[in-house]
Each structure stands twice: as C-alpha cells, then as structure tokens.
Design a protein around this motif. Sequence first.
Motif, PDB file in Angstrom:
ATOM      1  N   LEU A 276       0.933  -1.231   0.036  1.00 29.80           N
ATOM      2  CA  LEU A 276      -0.218   0.086   0.108  1.00 29.80           C
ATOM      3  C   LEU A 276       0.886   1.077  -0.109  1.00 29.80           C
ATOM      4  N   ILE A 277       2.052   1.215   0.975  1.00 31.36           N
ATOM      5  CA  ILE A 277       2.767   2.246   1.027  1.00 31.36           C
ATOM      6  C   ILE A 277       3.739   2.752  -0.361  1.00 31.36           C
ATOM      7  N   SER A 278       4.055   1.620  -0.858  1.00 30.23           N
ATOM      8  CA  SER A 278       5.060   1.626  -2.017  1.00 30.23           C
ATOM      9  C   SER A 278       4.237   2.241  -3.390  1.00 30.23           C
ATOM     10  N   GLU A 279       2.739   1.722  -3.336  1.00 30.23           N
ATOM     11  CA  GLU A 279       2.046   2.069  -4.775  1.00 30.23           C
ATOM     12  C   GLU A 279       1.730   3.539  -4.588  1.00 30.23           C
ATOM     13  N   LYS A 280       2.037   4.205  -3.408  1.00 30.75           N
ATOM     14  CA  LYS A 280       1.862   5.703  -3.517  1.00 30.75           C
ATOM     15  C   LYS A 280       3.029   6.437  -3.610  1.00 30.75           C
ATOM     16  N   GLY A 281       4.211   5.691  -3.880  1.00 33.52           N
ATOM     17  CA  GLY A 281       5.449   6.267  -3.943  1.00 33.52           C
ATOM     18  C   GLY A 281       6.413   6.785  -3.045  1.00 33.52           C
ATOM     19  N   ILE A 282       5.786   6.192  -1.656  1.00 36.10           N
ATOM     20  CA  ILE A 282       6.518   6.415  -0.534  1.00 36.10           C
ATOM     21  C   ILE A 282       7.442   5.219  -0.109  1.00 36.10           C
ATOM     22  N   SER A 283       8.667   5.785   0.306  1.00 33.98           N
ATOM     23  CA  SER A 283       9.654   4.757   0.637  1.00 33.98           C
ATOM     24  C   SER A 283       9.324   4.525   2.405  1.00 33.98           C
ATOM     25  N   ILE A 284       9.810   3.252   2.444  1.00 33.96           N
ATOM     26  CA  ILE A 284      10.021   2.710   4.013  1.00 33.96           C
ATOM     27  C   ILE A 284      11.125   2.974   4.244  1.00 33.96           C
ATOM     28  N   ARG A 285      11.430   3.629   5.598  1.00 32.10           N
ATOM     29  CA  ARG A 285      12.974   3.875   6.171  1.00 32.10           C
ATOM     30  C   ARG A 285      13.062   2.842   7.115  1.00 32.10           C
ATOM     31  N   GLN A 286      12.012   2.324   8.081  1.00 28.05           N
ATOM     32  CA  GLN A 286      12.169   1.376   8.971  1.00 28.05           C
ATOM     33  C   GLN A 286      10.850   0.440   9.143  1.00 28.05           C
ATOM     34  N   ALA A 287      11.059  -0.631   9.543  1.00 25.38           N
ATOM     35  CA  ALA A 287       9.691  -1.160  10.051  1.00 25.38           C
ATOM     36  C   ALA A 287       9.931  -2.029  11.258  1.00 25.38           C
ATOM     37  N   HIS A 288       9.312  -2.210  12.328  1.00 30.67           N
ATOM     38  CA  HIS A 288       9.600  -2.838  13.443  1.00 30.67           C
ATOM     39  C   HIS A 288       8.127  -3.877  13.649  1.00 30.67           C
ATOM     40  N   ALA A 289       8.118  -5.026  13.941  1.00 31.96           N
ATOM     41  CA  ALA A 289       7.015  -5.736  14.432  1.00 31.96           C
ATOM     42  C   ALA A 289       7.099  -6.328  15.924  1.00 31.96           C
ATOM     43  N   GLY A 290       6.356  -6.016  16.752  1.00 33.49           N
ATOM     44  CA  GLY A 290       6.491  -6.220  18.226  1.00 33.49           C
ATOM     45  C   GLY A 290       6.284  -7.884  18.183  1.00 33.49           C
ATOM     46  N   ASP A 291       7.019  -8.514  18.934  1.00 36.92           N
ATOM     47  CA  ASP A 291       6.885 -10.202  19.193  1.00 36.92           C
ATOM     48  C   ASP A 291       5.763 -10.361  19.856  1.00 36.92           C
ATOM     49  N   PRO A 292       4.835 -11.270  19.252  1.00 33.11           N
ATOM     50  CA  PRO A 292       3.614 -11.660  20.097  1.00 33.11           C
ATOM     51  C   PRO A 292       3.952 -12.439  21.358  1.00 33.11           C
ATOM     52  N   GLU A 293       5.070 -12.973  21.463  1.00 28.84           N
ATOM     53  CA  GLU A 293       5.502 -13.684  22.722  1.00 28.84           C
ATOM     54  C   GLU A 293       5.856 -12.715  23.798  1.00 28.84           C
ATOM     55  N   LEU A 294       6.351 -11.586  23.466  1.00 31.72           N
ATOM     56  CA  LEU A 294       6.491 -10.412  24.549  1.00 31.72           C
ATOM     57  C   LEU A 294       5.501  -9.462  24.616  1.00 31.72           C
ATOM     58  N   ASP A 295       4.813  -9.085  23.651  1.00 28.53           N
ATOM     59  CA  ASP A 295       3.961  -7.909  23.763  1.00 28.53           C
ATOM     60  C   ASP A 295       2.548  -8.467  23.966  1.00 28.53           C
ATOM     61  N   GLU A 296       1.662  -8.055  24.839  1.00 31.27           N
ATOM     62  CA  GLU A 296       0.213  -8.537  24.669  1.00 31.27           C
ATOM     63  C   GLU A 296      -0.538  -8.062  23.262  1.00 31.27           C
ATOM     64  N   ASN A 297      -0.224  -6.878  22.801  1.00 35.52           N
ATOM     65  CA  ASN A 297      -0.818  -6.189  21.875  1.00 35.52           C
ATOM     66  C   ASN A 297       0.417  -5.752  21.037  1.00 35.52           C
ATOM     67  N   PRO A 298       0.927  -6.882  20.253  1.00 36.17           N
ATOM     68  CA  PRO A 298       2.334  -6.542  19.277  1.00 36.17           C
ATOM     69  C   PRO A 298       1.595  -5.447  18.196  1.00 36.17           C
ATOM     70  N   LYS A 299       2.322  -4.636  17.855  1.00 34.65           N
ATOM     71  CA  LYS A 299       2.171  -3.679  16.768  1.00 34.65           C
ATOM     72  C   LYS A 299       3.234  -3.624  15.570  1.00 34.65           C
ATOM     73  N   LEU A 300       2.932  -3.247  14.615  1.00 33.18           N
ATOM     74  CA  LEU A 300       3.613  -3.149  13.535  1.00 33.18           C
ATOM     75  C   LEU A 300       4.017  -1.794  13.309  1.00 33.18           C
ATOM     76  N   THR A 301       5.147  -1.270  13.328  1.00 32.04           N
ATOM     77  CA  THR A 301       5.539   0.077  13.333  1.00 32.04           C
ATOM     78  C   THR A 301       6.082   0.524  11.957  1.00 32.04           C
ATOM     79  N   ILE A 302       5.818   1.079  11.139  1.00 31.68           N
ATOM     80  CA  ILE A 302       6.413   1.482   9.908  1.00 31.68           C
ATOM     81  C   ILE A 302       6.727   3.033   9.695  1.00 31.68           C
ATOM     82  N   ILE A 303       7.930   3.178   9.659  1.00 30.39           N
ATOM     83  CA  ILE A 303       8.465   4.879   9.352  1.00 30.39           C
ATOM     84  C   ILE A 303       8.832   5.013   7.851  1.00 30.39           C
TER      85      ILE A 303
END
Length: 167
Positions: free
Chosen positions: A115-142
């Motif tokens: 979705l992001i790349s289709e809009k011509g936007i570059s991803i600088r970073q992506a971090h996915a929380g570990d479901p074993e460590l986080d109760e509500n893991p989040k995917l964060t995309i910069i």
Amino acid sequence: MWKQIKHRFERYPARMNVARKIIELGFRIDSNGKVYCDDVEISDVALARAAGVDRRTIRATAEIILRDEKLSGIFQNIMPAGSLLRNVADDLELGVVEIEANARNPGILAAAARLISEKGISIRQAHAGDPELDENPKLTIITDKPIPGFLLKEFLKIKGVKRVSIY
C-alpha cells in the motif's frame, strides 16, 4: 525458543522477567555472565531496576542461561535491533503508521508495504512487536514522508488488522 525459556524459568518468575527484558532490549550475555548492549556493558543494578528485580537475580539468571547449551547459544548472540525513529519522526518530517493486528496472520507487513509503495513512499524502517513479548504487538512503519490519511481505510482492509494509527 519461548517454550525453552519458559520451561527453564517456570518456577522463577523474577528470572523469567530478566530473560524477557534481555531479549526485549536486544541485550546479550557474554561467557562471563556480563550483560551487554552491543559492546556497552549494562550494570546488574540498572538491569535489575528495569526488570523490577533484585540485582542478585540478574546473576542467577545469567548463570542458569550459561549452563544451558541452547539458551546460552541464543543469549550470547542476541544483538540490538537499532533505534526506531518513531519518537523523532515528526521532527524529521517522516511518516509513521502503527498497525495492531493478529500477529498470527501472515502477510500483514507485505500488504502494508505494498500500500505504501503504491503511493510512491519509501519505507525507512519497520518494526514488528513479538507476540510472545507483547500482549498487543504492533507493526510500526516509518516512511520518508507522511502517510496520506486516506490510506487508513486501506490498511484496515488488510486481513487480521484490528486498528491503525497514522501520525
């Protein structure tokens, strides 16, 4: 991995907290039982404070880990993931999208990146929380520029996505 760790520390919740904190922060344990973040030594007192335990629990946890061949292999080779630009994204005029989803659904990162790349936007970073460590893991995309608000509905269409925030 978590089955092994849980099994080893099931009767020691404080030591489990220490092991979890070490993994969460990307710390490693050297062969002498010292804790490091990359090449910076972390004091037992500082780690104990962060894990909410006594400093002696740090030593005991390290000793148990080093006596176990599989666990020592894991804990001696962990490296920090690097700094996430999330907290300074606004100052750097970057975009941020946080996605809360069922972490067991495959393809969430791929669909969001598409979705992001289709809009011509570059991803600088992506971090996915570990479901074993986080109760509500989040995917964060910069991204290299702010995400347009109209993409919110598109992110919500991704299978398994529960909630999306765009900053």
